[in-house]
Structure formats: structure tokens, C-alpha cells
Enzyme design. Sequence first.
Site, PDB file in Angstrom:
ATOM      1  N   HIS A 310       0.864  -1.191   0.000  1.00  0.00           N
ATOM      2  CA  HIS A 310       0.000   0.000   0.000  1.00  0.00           C
ATOM      3  C   HIS A 310       0.895   1.233   0.000  1.00  0.00           C
ATOM      4  CE1 HIS A 310      -3.140   2.836   1.187  1.00  0.00           C
ATOM      5  NE2 HIS A 310      -3.983   1.920   0.790  1.00  0.00           N
ATOM      6  N   ASP A 366      -7.956  -5.095  -0.171  1.00  0.00           N
ATOM      7  CA  ASP A 366      -8.448  -5.935  -1.268  1.00  0.00           C
ATOM      8  C   ASP A 366      -8.085  -7.396  -1.127  1.00  0.00           C
ATOM      9  OD1 ASP A 366      -7.695  -3.063  -3.081  1.00  0.00           O
ATOM     10  OD2 ASP A 366      -9.713  -3.902  -2.913  1.00  0.00           O
TER      11      ASP A 366
HETATM   12  C1  SDX Z   1      -6.248   0.188  -2.879  1.00  0.00           C
HETATM   13  O1  SDX Z   1      -4.410   4.548  -1.820  1.00  0.00           O
HETATM   14  C2  SDX Z   1      -5.410   3.994  -1.260  1.00  0.00           C
HETATM   15  O2  SDX Z   1      -5.872   4.384  -0.195  1.00  0.00           O
HETATM   16  C3  SDX Z   1      -6.061   2.862  -2.047  1.00  0.00           C
HETATM   17  C4  SDX Z   1      -7.045   1.989  -1.313  1.00  0.00           C
HETATM   18  C5  SDX Z   1      -8.320   2.733  -1.015  1.00  0.00           C
HETATM   19  O3  SDX Z   1      -9.008   2.364  -0.064  1.00  0.00           O
HETATM   20  O4  SDX Z   1      -8.681   3.634  -1.830  1.00  0.00           O
HETATM   21  O5  SDX Z   1      -6.475   1.539  -0.095  1.00  0.00           O
HETATM   22  C6  SDX Z   1      -7.427   0.777  -2.164  1.00  0.00           C
HETATM   23  O6  SDX Z   1      -6.000   0.559  -3.997  1.00  0.00           O
HETATM   24  C7  SDX Z   1      -5.369  -0.789  -2.156  1.00  0.00           C
HETATM   25  C8  SDX Z   1      -4.157  -1.263  -3.013  1.00  0.00           C
HETATM   26  C9  SDX Z   1      -4.628  -2.390  -3.955  1.00  0.00           C
HETATM   27  N1  SDX Z   1      -3.554  -2.714  -4.930  1.00  0.00           N
HETATM   28  C10 SDX Z   1      -2.932  -3.913  -4.888  1.00  0.00           C
HETATM   29  O7  SDX Z   1      -3.115  -4.767  -4.032  1.00  0.00           O
HETATM   30  C11 SDX Z   1      -1.959  -4.124  -6.050  1.00  0.00           C
HETATM   31  C12 SDX Z   1      -0.653  -4.748  -5.529  1.00  0.00           C
HETATM   32  N2  SDX Z   1       0.094  -3.700  -4.790  1.00  0.00           N
HETATM   33  C13 SDX Z   1       1.120  -2.975  -5.479  1.00  0.00           C
HETATM   34  O8  SDX Z   1       0.997  -2.847  -6.847  1.00  0.00           O
HETATM   35  C14 SDX Z   1       1.602  -1.741  -4.702  1.00  0.00           C
HETATM   36  O9  SDX Z   1       1.870  -2.166  -3.431  1.00  0.00           O
HETATM   37  C15 SDX Z   1       0.717  -0.510  -4.660  1.00  0.00           C
HETATM   38  C16 SDX Z   1       0.288  -0.080  -6.010  1.00  0.00           C
HETATM   39  C17 SDX Z   1      -0.489  -0.753  -3.793  1.00  0.00           C
HETATM   40  C18 SDX Z   1       1.550   0.610  -4.008  1.00  0.00           C
HETATM   41  O10 SDX Z   1       2.529   0.938  -4.902  1.00  0.00           O
HETATM   42  P1  SDX Z   1       3.731   1.968  -4.509  1.00  0.00           P
HETATM   43  O11 SDX Z   1       3.434   2.673  -3.251  1.00  0.00           O
HETATM   44  O12 SDX Z   1       4.032   2.771  -5.730  1.00  0.00           O
HETATM   45  O13 SDX Z   1       4.900   0.990  -4.164  1.00  0.00           O
HETATM   46  P2  SDX Z   1       6.002   0.485  -5.187  1.00  0.00           P
HETATM   47  O14 SDX Z   1       5.332  -0.111  -6.378  1.00  0.00           O
HETATM   48  O15 SDX Z   1       6.963   1.598  -5.413  1.00  0.00           O
HETATM   49  O16 SDX Z   1       6.699  -0.711  -4.371  1.00  0.00           O
HETATM   50  C19 SDX Z   1       7.782  -0.480  -3.471  1.00  0.00           C
HETATM   51  C20 SDX Z   1       8.555  -1.807  -3.466  1.00  0.00           C
HETATM   52  C21 SDX Z   1       9.020  -2.223  -4.861  1.00  0.00           C
HETATM   53  O17 SDX Z   1      10.144  -3.054  -4.704  1.00  0.00           O
HETATM   54  P3  SDX Z   1      11.657  -2.404  -4.832  1.00  0.00           P
HETATM   55  O18 SDX Z   1      11.671  -1.578  -6.092  1.00  0.00           O
HETATM   56  O19 SDX Z   1      11.819  -1.594  -3.562  1.00  0.00           O
HETATM   57  O20 SDX Z   1      12.554  -3.630  -4.886  1.00  0.00           O
HETATM   58  O21 SDX Z   1       7.714  -2.878  -3.027  1.00  0.00           O
HETATM   59  C22 SDX Z   1       7.528  -3.814  -4.092  1.00  0.00           C
HETATM   60  C23 SDX Z   1       7.919  -3.109  -5.364  1.00  0.00           C
HETATM   61  O22 SDX Z   1       8.400  -4.026  -6.338  1.00  0.00           O
HETATM   62  N3  SDX Z   1       6.111  -4.179  -4.086  1.00  0.00           N
HETATM   63  C24 SDX Z   1       5.645  -5.407  -4.307  1.00  0.00           C
HETATM   64  C25 SDX Z   1       4.249  -5.317  -4.161  1.00  0.00           C
HETATM   65  N4  SDX Z   1       3.910  -4.043  -3.875  1.00  0.00           N
HETATM   66  C26 SDX Z   1       5.070  -3.345  -3.848  1.00  0.00           C
HETATM   67  N5  SDX Z   1       6.280  -6.577  -4.593  1.00  0.00           N
HETATM   68  C27 SDX Z   1       5.482  -7.657  -4.753  1.00  0.00           C
HETATM   69  N6  SDX Z   1       4.119  -7.647  -4.627  1.00  0.00           N
HETATM   70  C28 SDX Z   1       3.478  -6.501  -4.332  1.00  0.00           C
HETATM   71  N7  SDX Z   1       2.163  -6.467  -4.219  1.00  0.00           N
END
Ligand code: SDX
Length: 427
Positions: A310, A366
Amino acid sequence: MSRTAHETPGVPEPRTAAGKNVVQAELAVSEPVMGRPAVAAADLAREGYLVYDPGLADTAICRSEITYIDGDAGILLYRGYPAQQVAEKCTFLQTAHLLTTGELPTGAQEERWLARIAASTLPANPVWGPLFDAMPAGTHPMAMLAAATSVMTSLAPDGASAIEQAGFDLLATMPALAAHAFARVEDRPRRPYDPSAGYVENFLHMCFGDSPVATDPAMVHALETLLVLHADHEQNCSTATLRLVSSSNAGFFSSVSAALSALWGPLHGGANQAVIEMLQAIRDDGGDLGKYVAKAKDRNDPFRLMGFGHRVYRTFDARARVIREVAREVCGKAAHDPLLDMALELEEIARNDEFFLERKLYPNVDFYSGLIYRAMGFPVEMFTALFAVGRAPGWIAHWTEAATAPERRIGRPAQLYTGPATRDLQF
Ligand code: SDX
């Protein structure tokens, strides 16, 4: 400390003191009631500088009194009340009153509130039949909701009280639109909207008729809890989209339609559908969770563990714990769902894996919600539409707050230009 720009991948490291391009400036600090203080970008602009923050992770786009998240502590407050307490003690429409007016309704206020919602004529408007019948087979429910809410602009009354009435119209109509989308997905006749029934009961009846899921108090309570926990969440992607679109005076329902399109994305509200599709794909591939956890950790592999991570939470999403327990209860009443076992095991693996712990990746709202919708009998493509029904009060509250904000102006972000410098055509 939550992740700041220099920890967010893709955002350049700020120059260190030993490097060049260091700027020193006096910046006034704005102190919030809770959360990180802010410095005004305008003060940097006066020094000739922009703020570079591509994911807006460290940029406050507005002042807001509606919801507050402490991502480090896993706290979510609705107008100061912990969302878990609101979910335990309040109905969804009481929550909507709290978020949109700032306070929970007293007895008389609640009666008037419910009467205004029940009096809305939009849910039964004759336009919905032909509109949903015209949706091509296979149209995703979120596309149907985005189209239908945009059409509401021409159905809702104009005028001074427009936004207040529009809020009542949206609260009344969203469940009906979601139920009509479900009927279109199943290619079956729509069921009538019955404002005399309870809000959740009416919705479940429009979706499932007289089947047990529509009358079982446990299912009604489970959906009511989910709607309350989805009701608002600060400046998430879809709510920020609603604010940006509303800043051009585009109108309430157009702004909601834009928010629905943003919510549809699998990184945002679409994740509840993506979680189930991910679990089904893992099961169909032999159920080797370790293989997929390894894929999620492999930076050369685009696979992500959907439902994990998140932008704000650096611990358990405040809502996920409650939703996990509701999932256990609801799935316990339905036929055994092996996907729940997989989800619980996946959570256990990730919570003991350095990759996830280091990046503070925990289950979010989710991760478990789709299992509940699935146990109720909704197809996966309906899951994000259910999220949208819950988010309607937050969108109404933020639209109203943005519309009356003293510093209201059209949103128009700047950019760091990295294209070709000026050059002349050589012909
Ligand atoms: C919602 O914002 C809100 O409030 C949203 C929400 C609401 O109520 O409105 O809470 C609802 O959208 C919840 C989120 C649902 N999305 C998912 O579950 C999709 C999977 N999650 C990711 O795609 C990600 O965690 C996000 C999109 C939620 C957040 O993305 P960020 O903050 O841009 O984080 P990032 O992509 O920069 O990740 C940081 C690191 C990275 O690794 P490094 O580059 O440091 O090596 O964490 C890793 C990412 O690769 N990472 C994951 C991951 N999420 C982040 N690795 C594996 N699986 C994951 N799910």
C-alpha cells in the site's frame, strides 16, 4: 517513518550536501492536526523551483477534515472516529452521514437523512433499462457504472441545492446501478428497486432475489461492514481523480464517473478482482505458493502479489484485519473455499519473508474482500463495483469539501521537461 521520496523507487535521490545543485530556502511550515507537516510549494516556486513527486507520495494536494490515515500505526479515522469502531457500531448510511456532514446523525436527523435517500427518483428512472440493455455483452460492470453515472448529470436537478441532492441521488442510485450491471453480466432480467427495504437488504435482493444470501442477517451484516470500511480513504487515486476533475467545474456526476474509471485499475480498486484471479491462477498451476512468492520477489518478473502492499500503510491495512475475520465467518457459512486457505497461507508466508517485511508489504483492503464477495455469489467482475458502492460517501464528502475550499483553483500540475531543447527546422 513512512517512506519518503528518496526511498520511493523511480524518484531521483535528492542531491547530498556534498553534491552540486543544492538549494537552501526558508520555507514556511503548515502544521496539520495530525500527520506530517508541509512546506508550501509556492515558497519553493518563489525561489524558482518545482517540487518533483511523480506518484504524489509526498505531496499534499489539499487540506481535508474528512479522513486520516496513520500508515505507520495502521490507523484509519473517519472524522476522528476509528473506522473499525464505526464498522462495528454504525450502519453504512450513518457512516455516509458522518463522512459527508462531519457528525453521526441524531435520531431525528437520521430519519430525515433516510427519507431524503428513499425519496430519490433516480434509482427507478426508466432510462436504466434501455441503457443497460444497450451495454455490449462482456462489458465490465465498472464501465457500465462510469457510463451510467455520467448519464446522471442529465437526470439530476440543477440549482443551488444540486450538490446536496446529488449526494442523496448517488447514495440511492449506486446500489441500483451495480445491481443492474450484475443483471447485465448474468444476462437476466433486472429486479425492482425497493426503497422501503433496508439499504443493504434492497441491494442484495436486487442482486440475488429471494435467495438465502439476500435474507441471511450474517450476509447482510458482512456486506454492511465491507461498505463501511470502503467508505473513504483520504486522497487515494480515485478520490484524487475526482478532486482534479471537479476542479474544472466538470460537475459532480462527471467527477464520480472519472473516479470510477480510476478505481477500476488493478493497482487500485480493481485489485480485489485481481487477487481472486491470482489465487485461481496459482491453484490452476498446481498451488505452489512458494513459486509465486519467489516470482513476486524477482525484480525481473512483473508478477506482483495482488492485495499486498500500500502507498500509505507500512503495517497491516487498518481494514484488512476486520475483513479477514468477516471472510472467515462468511466463508465458513458457504461451501469450503480452498482459495481462503491459500490466502491465509500466503499471508503467513509473506509475513515471515524478509523481502516483504523490509518493504513493509502487508495485506491491504483488497486481499480478503474478494473472498467474501465470492462466498456471497458475486462473479469476480462485480467486485470493484461493490467497492465503488462503498466509496460513494467518500466521493460525495470530498467533492463537497473541494467545491467549497477557499483555495479552490483548477488543478494543473507542472512537469520537469526532459525533451529536446529549442531547435529550428532545417528545411
Ligand atoms: C487500494 O491509496 C489507497 O488508499 C487505495 C485503497 C483505497 O481504499 O482507496 O487503499 C485501495 O487501492 C489498495 C491497493 C490495492 N492494490 C494492490 O493490491 C496491487 C498490488 N500492490 C502494489 O501494486 C503496490 O503495493 C501498490 C500499487 C499498492 C503501491 O505501490 P507503490 O506505493 O508505488 O509501491 P512500489 O510499487 O513503489 O513498491 C515499493 C517496493 C518495490 O520493490 P523495490 O523496487 O523496492 O525492490 O515494493 C515492491 C515493489 O516491487 N512491491 C511489491 C508489491 N507491492 C510493492 N512486490 C510484490 N508484490 C506486491 N504487491
